[in-house]
Motif scaffolding. Structure first.
Motif: not given
Ligand SMILES: [Cu+2]
Lengths: 377, 203, 270
Positions: A234-235, A286-287, A373-377
């Protein structure tokens, strides 16, 4: 007609001196194991160049890595000039750094395994070059620094001869890595034959002094077929650890401390050139994301035991080469000029501390923050 | 001339033994080339110095404006290498048509400013059978000889035994004093240099 | 081949002829210091461990100043910034000067060392003064004729010297004679002010020397108070070419003769 030279004289002369220009030192280009070797001789010349000191589409400011948006291989044209900058390396600590491109470490160059690079470098150590104004025709690096001059750069002058040694290149050092004087420019080609993250640095003696004064950076050579993971990250971030050996000078500025450098006693050990930058500007994720770190320990003299507090490296490729895969590492030991590419799953929302687990280094600054940050998926 | 050919064959014979030495030597020459890098508007005639030749005549480089000039730097006490260098210069000069020779000057410049007086150079010229009207064996002020050498890219350095380590370079200057051709190393082919001079006088 | 005896005999008329090249007497003269013969340890690996002998010579007490260089330019217009041909310099020649004959003393100072002069210009200046640039060995030998009170003083001096190469403030150079660094004969500021051109700044051995991370260490085997800084200086200097002009390089001249009026010896400036 004249014929006075004795045969003996001629023979002796021949034995000692030979008919030199029948042989050239330059090796013709050839391939071996699919890699390309044998580059043309470097050119050294003077030019009226006063444009942006860093040019190239895939050249960025740490911790950024330019995405490679092309298929196959590319021939890059890259310029990284040598300039002197007064920079901040910790709060209240400024010195006149010898730099590639104006920051310490210098810009990150991203290429693909097999790419050819035509590299140009002018030694502009004797002219004031401002790097914090957005430059036309420069690289992403120039704009990133203009937007985020975290070392609070200001132009300075300190003429010295310098050179460039790309560890990512495989060439004859006495040609390509040649030292050039103030006002001179060198141009040479090299091919990124091996994937991985490689330091570049000035190779002019005292190399200890030149690198400690700030002349180092990294090239990230991405493997042509990527890392064999079956997932996308992701990054991606680039982190360079390095030491400063500074002592308060006569005025407001700090200066190079030879005693400290020669006794392996840095005043600061830092990530990305500044003692607090990775706390002031934490890396973000993010998580549940996969983050890839390209970490290089540029030294000049120390080692790094790189660890992330709260994380485990899922996969690690030593030196960034896809064949050197390790799994589940808590700490990756990087010698001076050593590197690794590390993938980590960000477990949950919160802060993770990047650290050199050699605590004396950590206390001198080698720490940073990854803020999740909080988990997005 | 025959003898020159014979020697050349001998040299070719021992050439292979010399690969390593040549490689090292080549590095020197690259350095010399770099030091003497020349640009189109860089005439050596900018050097406003007075030299003196083996006929005790004061000469300035700019005296030779309008003529091709062959320049070689050497020293008289050098018994091994310099005679070959002078011989090389002679090979170049003698390869020119007689009409071209008459319009070409040769400057053999000594960097041993202490020992190579005009008298010594006169003797040297005679000994080498090169006391020819087109040839000038030249000495001068230490600083100016050093400047000229640097402009040509000729390096020399006195060693503790009084001899000199030096580059072996034959340079052809065009009619305006710009470097038109450089032949580095000993026993090189003078074909190209010869053609360069001949072409200069055709224009 | 000719016999060596011939050569010797032929060299005898030398003195007579050399008078042709006797230096013109320069109008103004900086103090000229006699540096007596002796020897020193070079960091160049020519003859490791063997001291390099140096004959006596004269050298300027201080580096050539802006004011002195203006005088030279007044008499030698071909070396002015607007006149000097590119074969003798890169384009940074006297870059900070206001005009051809005006350095802008309020910024650059009369008595500060002239910098941004190429090797050619420095050589021409010294030639005009009836001298020449010191040889590398002469310069280094003179610079290393220093005395120290104690080991501590030596050590401090050595470190300061090394650090100096990474902290030269070319925009605010001090005046000549002001560094308090002086050799035993009274030659001043060879360290701590500017680097200086020497006649053979790129000795032939430079081509053989591998410049890498270990060079300084290999040159530093004697470990004298001077050697680490000296190796940096040698390498820096040999990385220049004769056309380079930089704000950190000035020069002073050397001579085979005392000053024409000969009142200057051993630093007696009268
Ligand atoms: Cu450097």
């Amino acid at each position: 007609m004249k014929s006075a030279i004795s045969k003996i004289t001629l023979l002796v002369g021949m034995i000692f001196f030979g008919m030199s220009s029948l042989l050239t030192a330059q090796t013709q280009e050839y391939t071996l194991d699919g890699m390309t070797f044998g580059m043309p001789e470097a050119e050294v010349y003077t030019e009226d160049y006063d444009g942006p000191p860093v040019v190239g589409e895939y050249v960025t400011q740490l911790p950024n890595l330019a995405p490679l948006d092309y298929e196959g291989n590319k021939h890059h044209e890259v310029r990284i000039d040598i300039i002197v900058q007064e920079i901040e390396v910790a709060e209240g600590v400024r010195y006149q750094a010898w730099t590639f491109g104006g920051t310490v470490p210098g810009p990150v160059l991203h290429v693909k395994e097999g790419d050819k690079i035509t590299f140009v470098m002018k030694n502009r150590s004797d002219e004031e070059v401002t790097i914090t104004d957005p430059a036309k025709g420069g690289s992403p690096f120039m704009n990133q620094v203009a937007n985020n001059p975290y070392q609070k750069n200001s132009a300075a002058i300190m003429p010295m001869p310098h050179s460039m040694d790309f560890h990512a290149g495989t060439v004859a050092k006495d040609d390509k890595w040649r030292t050039i004087g103030p006002g001179e420019t060198i141009k040479f080609d090299w091919v990124a034959n091996y994937a991985g993250t490689y330091i570049y640095h000035c190779g002019t003696p005292s190399v200890l002094m030149h690198t400690a004064m700030g002349q180092h950076g990294v090239v990230v050579v991405s493997p042509k077929d990527g890392y064999d993971t079956g997932y996308e990250v992701d990054r991606e971030y680039v982190i360079v650890q390095s030491e400063y050996y500074l002592t308060p000078g006569a005025g407001d500025l700090y200066t190079y401390d030879f005693e400290a450098a020669s006794s392996n006693n840095p005043s600061h050990v830092v990530f990305n050139g500044h003692q607090t930058i990775l706390h002031d500007q934490p890396l973000k994720a993010n998580a549940g994301e996969r983050v890839r770190f390209h970490v290089s320990n540029n030294g000049p003299s120390g080692t790094s035991s790189f660890h992330v507090i709260g994380g485990i490296f899922d996969r690690v490729w030593l030196e960034g080469h896809p064949s050197n895969e390790m799994r589940g590492m808590q700490t990756v030991l990087l010698g001076a000029s050593g590197s690794a590419t590390m993938d980590m799953i960000v477990p949950e929302e919160g802060k993770y501390i990047l650290i050199d687990h050699e605590f004396v280094d950590a206390e001198k600054g080698a720490t940073g923050t990854l803020k999740a940050g909080p988990r997005k998926k | 001339m025959k003898s020159v050919i014979a020697y050349t064959l001998v040299f070719l014979g021992i050439f292979s033994m010399n690969a390593f030495a040549q490689h090292r030597h080549h590095q020197h020459e690259k350095e010399a080339l770099k030091a003497g890098e020349v640009h189109a508007d860089h005439s050596l005639y900018h050097l406003d110095a007075e030299f003196i030749d083996h006929r005790n005549k004061v000469v300035q480089l700019s005296d030779f404006k309008g003529e091709p000039v062959i320049v070689v730097m050497f020293y008289g006490n050098c018994t091994q290498v310099c005679p070959i260098l002078i011989q090389d210069t002679w090979r170049l000069f003698s390869s020119l048509d007689e009409s071209v020779q008459a319009k070409t000057k040769v400057l053999a410049i000594s960097f041993d400013t202490e020992n190579d007086t005009p008298e010594v150079l006169k003797d040297y010229a005679k000994y080498e059978q090169l006391d020819l009207p087109e040839w000038h064996f030249i000495t001068g002020k230490r600083t100016e000889i050093k400047m000229l050498a640097t402009m040509l890219g000729v390096k020399y350095q006195q060693t503790s035994d009084g001899h000199f380590a030096h580059s072996n370079l034959v340079t052809v200057l065009d009619t305006e004093g710009k470097v038109a051709k450089r032949v580095e190393g000993l026993n090189q082919s003078m074909k190209e240099a010869s053609a360069v001079i001949t072409a200069m006088l055709k224009n | 081949m000719r016999s060596q005896t011939n050569r010797v005999i032929l060299a005898l008329p030398l003195l007579v002829v050399m008078t042709i090249f006797m230096p013109e007497v320069a109008s103004s003269q900086t103090a000229r210091v006699l540096v007596p013969e002796g020897s020193f340890h070079s960091v160049l690996p020519e003859i490791p461990g063997e001291p390099v002998p140096v004959d006596s010579f004269y050298m300027d007490e201080t580096a050539v100043t802006n004011e002195e260089f203006v005088k030279f330019l007044k008499e030698n217009p071909e070396w002015r910034r607007s006149e000097i041909p590119p074969i003798f310099t890169n384009d940074g020649y006297l870059r900070e000067w206001r005009s051809d004959l005006d350095p802008g003393y309020e910024k650059l100072g009369e008595n500060r060392p002239v910098t941004r002069v190429s090797w050619y210009a420095a050589n021409a200046y010294c030639s005009d003064q009836g001298g020449r640039l010191p040889t590398l060995n002469q310069w280094e030998y003179s610079a290393q004729l220093m005395e120290f009170e104690s080991k501590t003083e030596m050590r401090t001096f050595s470190s300061e010297l090394i650090n100096w190469y990474s902290g030269i403030d070319v925009n605010n150079l001090a005046e000549v004679g002001s560094t308090q660094i002086e050799n035993t004969e009274g030659v001043k500021d060879q360290f701590g002010l500017v680097m200086e051109w020497v006649e053979d700044f790129k000795p032939i051995i430079a081509d053989e020397l591998s410049l890498d991370c270990g060079t300084v260490g290999r040159m530093n085997t004697l470990g004298s108070v001077y050697s680490y800084a000296a190796s940096i200086r040698y390498i820096t200097r040999m990385s220049f070419n004769a056309k380079i002009t930089t704000g950190m390089v000035g020069f002073r001249c050397a001579y085979d003769e005392p000053a024409p009026t000969s009142q200057y010896e051993n630093g007696n400036t009268l």
